[in-house]
Design an enzyme around this catalytic site. Structure first.
Site, PDB file in Angstrom:
ATOM      1  CD  GLU A   7      36.772  43.961  40.024  1.00 60.98           C
ATOM      2  OE1 GLU A   7      36.804  42.960  40.636  1.00 60.98           O
ATOM      3  OE2 GLU A   7      36.274  43.565  38.833  1.00 60.98           O
ATOM      4  CE  LYS A   8      40.958  44.579  42.097  1.00 66.01           C
ATOM      5  NZ  LYS A   8      40.574  43.960  40.639  1.00 66.01           N
ATOM      6  CG  ASP A 109      39.337  42.338  37.704  1.00 65.95           C
ATOM      7  OD1 ASP A 109      39.810  43.367  37.490  1.00 65.95           O
ATOM      8  OD2 ASP A 109      39.562  41.895  39.058  1.00 65.95           O
ATOM      9  CG  ASP A 111      35.656  38.146  37.049  1.00 62.46           C
ATOM     10  OD1 ASP A 111      35.292  39.118  36.988  1.00 62.46           O
ATOM     11  OD2 ASP A 111      36.378  37.808  38.083  1.00 62.46           O
ATOM     12  CE1 TYR A 328      40.400  38.804  37.004  1.00 56.20           C
ATOM     13  CE2 TYR A 328      39.791  36.598  36.005  1.00 56.20           C
ATOM     14  CZ  TYR A 328      39.571  37.572  37.028  1.00 56.20           C
ATOM     15  OH  TYR A 328      38.460  37.659  37.790  1.00 56.20           O
ATOM     16  NE  ARG A 330      39.821  37.135  42.203  1.00 61.51           N
ATOM     17  CZ  ARG A 330      39.499  37.179  43.355  1.00 61.51           C
ATOM     18  NH1 ARG A 330      38.450  36.384  43.617  1.00 61.51           N
ATOM     19  NH2 ARG A 330      39.952  37.940  44.373  1.00 61.51           N
TER      20      ARG A 330
END
Length: 732
Positions: A7-8, A109, A111, A328, A330
């Site tokens: 993702e990043k 990530d 989610d 994580y 969130r």
């Protein structure tokens, strides 16, 4: 070749570190036969409405197609996504790598959005190669290794991506259509402001407006509390007066409002000897505090440190992503998976290295204790935020990061202490026919509260006075009332919302709904928004000038209230928003379809746009200045072409009104007249006038220069020299 798409960059680096980096390339890391590349969050975005509108729609001064009621609703037949301008280079690199790969690993990530952002890239390149899923909730070495050893089929997570896609499209439909429809409706009534409407942000704004008005409309009530100080053979204690079942002078809220009755009770009890009519000692336990969901730690950090929701999310993200010290962030879950309980010794060892100041507490932890926080049945997509096994450098943390990290660490350490035990003592004394009661507490086992240095929100602060130990008494003992005291009191309004309590209110929205069926549905769901989006929603409402902060409080503006007042209940209702979230969860779990969800959304938009396109409204706080020239139109603010800044012009410019004004601090002001000294003839053609222009530069002030009004016949230009054209430049 396996191609991991993270993702990043930080996630890509963590994965490459465990695979064994052997080289680097443009936008990727080589790890023997594997390659790791990365996104920068969402690389693709929904196309703007202009893409779907006909080409004959007129454009405004900035080149955008103007908003017209006849073009609404905008509902794409085929949804178009476009690469973000700052992601094109990396997206091209991923495209080249996909051609060489034999297996792709989605390392977004854990989610919905993390699933979608990689799936969207694969869809953009029409990938047909097999895809696996890397799913971990922390970036420490052990977690990454476990994730690499347990890759699953990406298809098993398709529901997550579909739910995120549905949410994004639903937000687009509501935001783009209803914002335009109500802005245009307001403009027909003389409004100037852009009325931004969102599937989650509008009910959130309604929450704040309702609370503010409840506070402003609050009328305090005078009432009286009575306290008695009692002398017992074993000590003195204070007890509160307890009204009888049919007590005179009470209001509907069981408050004593009759001063004469209150004074009579004080006089009757003072100096009299009473007897203990009830005494109980009840052993009680306080179970361990659970780990933090994002909303919980946001609320606590807001109370303790005055942090905004956006600041807390940024800190938690940094602790997870940059420092690798926590899991994580969130997450909407505060429970922990039972399988991770066995990691406790390693986590505690790492914590001791990172937090030597907590060594005494860590040494006292018992890893064999398994609190009720460890519960697989309560786990959702993610577990509570906890420390990782990574022995990082705490000195690298900022003050804000250190504060939040300390909260997370202590909540984890508390899991490995015994439960907190105490004796709850209840005494009721009867004197002069009146009853006075008091509850006391004496700690019998400190337990997990030893982790905390002082009473705080983590511990669940008790009501004032209940921490105090009471003298030993028994039923029938005498107790003299030395003095009864009358305490005049005023009822208080509800507290202002803060960013922390607003986020919690969004999560627990059922508490603000009266309809029993709706309350039940909302209680079973996750409120409005998600743990990942609530902070950004609050920030967006502030940026749109619908909300503002006053100290720690967050309050609605005149414009925010005006918007809520003109919207129908169905748009501002949290019930509708929460029901959408429930449908998204069904899509995520494979029990609902994207097509059915979108069909309902589209019909809803058609109905609401049809209502909004009818007539006009006046929105408080959005009024536009009347045009002083034609007296019929209103002034609107526009960005200037080819330069920084804005200007104002009349809404009736197409009907012949050429009124135009400069902009100063967001308000129209008369244009500064041009003096003779500011007029320069072109030295090349001799007839044109030299005008000052400004070339835009990303992130920098505009670069001024001068050109001839005779363009394109005369292409002469000059650099700017202290606000004047440098005519000598062409002769150098």
């Amino acid at each position: 070749m396996r191609l991991f798409i993270a993702e990043k960059p930080s996630v890509a680096k963590a994965i490459a570190g465990e695979l064994g980096q052997t080289g680097r390339g443009d936008g990727f890391i080589e790890c023997n036969s594997d390659v790791v590349t990365w996104c920068f969050g969402h690389m693709l975005e929904q196309a703007e409405p202009d893409v779907y509108l006909p080409e004959d729609v007129p454009r405004n001064q900035s080149g955008k197609k103007i908003w017209r009621a006849e073009d609404l609703p905008i509902i794409p037949d085929t949804w178009i996504t476009e690469p973000k301008s700052d992601a094109k280079q990396q997206l091209a690199a991923i495209g080249r790598l996909l051609k060489k790969a034999t297996l792709i690993v989605n390392a977004g990530d854990p989610d919905r959005e993390g699933q979608l952002l990689v799936d969207a890239v694969l869809e953009y390149f029409r990938n047909t190669k097999p895809v696996k899923r890397f799913w971990v909730s922390a970036q420490d070495s052990v977690s990454v290794q476990r994730g690499l050893a347990a890759l699953k089929d990406n298809e098993g997570y398709a529901g997550c991506g579909a739910a995120a896609l549905a949410r994004g499209r639903a937000d687009w439909l509501i935001g783009m259509n209803l914002s335009r429809a109500y802005t245009l409706r307001s403009q027909r009534g003389g409004g100037q402001a852009v009325l931004s409407i969102g599937r989650v942000q509008t009910p959130t704004l309604a929450l704040v407006v309702a609370r503010d008005r409840e506070i402003e409309g609050f009328k305090p009530v005078d009432y009286f509390n009575i306290a008695g100080t009692f002398q017992h053979a074993n000590g003195i204690f204070t007890a509160k007066w307890m009204p009888k079942e049919d007590q005179a002078g009470m209001d509907s809220e069981s408050r004593l409002i009759d001063k004469q009755v209150a004074e009579g009770i004080v006089q009757a009890a003072t100096g009299q000897t009473g007897h203990v009519i009830e005494h109980t000692d009840t052993p009680k336990k306080d179970q361990h505090p659970r780990a933090f969901a994002l909303s919980d730690i946001t609320l606590l950090a807001s109370k303790k440190f005055g942090s905004s929701a956006e600041e807390v999310l940024k800190v938690c993200q940094s602790l997870y992503e940059t420092h690798k010290l926590t899991s994580y962030p969130r997450t909407d879950c505060d429970y922990l998976p039972e399988s991770q309980h066995e990691d406790a010794p390693q986590v505690l060892a790492a914590l001791k290295k990172v937090n030597p100041d907590l060594a005494r507490i860590i040494d006292a932890c018992d890893p064999t204790i398994k609190s009720k926080s460890w519960n697989d049945a309560k786990i959702t997509a993610h577990h509570g935020i906890i420390p990782t096994m990574h022995a990082g450098d705490a000195s690298a943390l900022s003050v804000s990061e250190r504060n939040v990290y300390n909260l997370i660490v202590r909540a984890y350490l508390a899991q490995f202490f015994p439960v907190h035990e105490y004796m709850s003592t209840r005494i009721i004394v009867e004197v002069a026919g009146e009853a006075f009661g008091v509850t006391g507490k004496s700690v019998t086992r400190k337990g997990w509260r030893a982790v905390y240095n002082e009473q705080s929100e983590e511990e669940g602060a008790e009501e004032e006075g209940e921490n105090r130990a009471l003298p030993a008494v028994k039923k029938g003992d005498s107790a003299a009332c030395q003095k009864a005291t009358l305490e005049p009191t005023k009822s208080t309004p509800p507290a202002r919302l803060t960013e922390g309590t607003l986020g919690k209110a969004m999560e627990s929205i059922h508490k603000f709904v009266t309809d029993p069926e709706h309350k039940k549905i909302l209680k079973e769901g996750d409120g409005i928004g998600t743990s990942a989006t609530r902070a950004s929603i609050i920030t967006e409402l502030k940026n749109k000038k619908f909300l503002e902060t006053k100290g720690k409080a967050i309050v609605s503006t005149q414009l925010g209230r005006g918007l809520i007042d003109v919207l129908p209940e169905v748009i501002r209702s949290p019930v509708l928003t929460a029901l959408y979230e429930r449908m998204l969860k069904k899509i995520e779990q494979g029990e609902g379809s994207l097509a059915d969800f979108m069909a309902k959304q589209e019909q809803f938009i058609r109905d609401q746009v049809a209502k909004a396109n009818d007539g006009s409204i006046t929105v408080a706080g959005s009024a536009a200045p009347a045009c002083p020239k034609c007296k019929a139109g209103f002034l609107r603010r526009f960005p200037r072409k080819n330069s920084n800044g804005f200007f104002w012009s009349c809404t009736r410019y197409q009907e012949g009104c050429d009124a135009s004004f400069d902009d100063k601090a967001g308000k129209p002001v008369p244009k500064v007249p041009v003096t003779v000294s500011q007029i320069h003839k072109c030295g090349a053609c001799g007839c044109g006038l030299i005008r000052r222009q400004g070339t835009k530069r990303p992130g920098k002030p505009a670069l001024p220069w001068w050109s001839c009004s005779g363009y394109p016949e005369c292409k002469q230009s000059y650099p700017d020299l202290k606000g004047k054209p440098d005519f000598n430049f062409s002769r150098r």
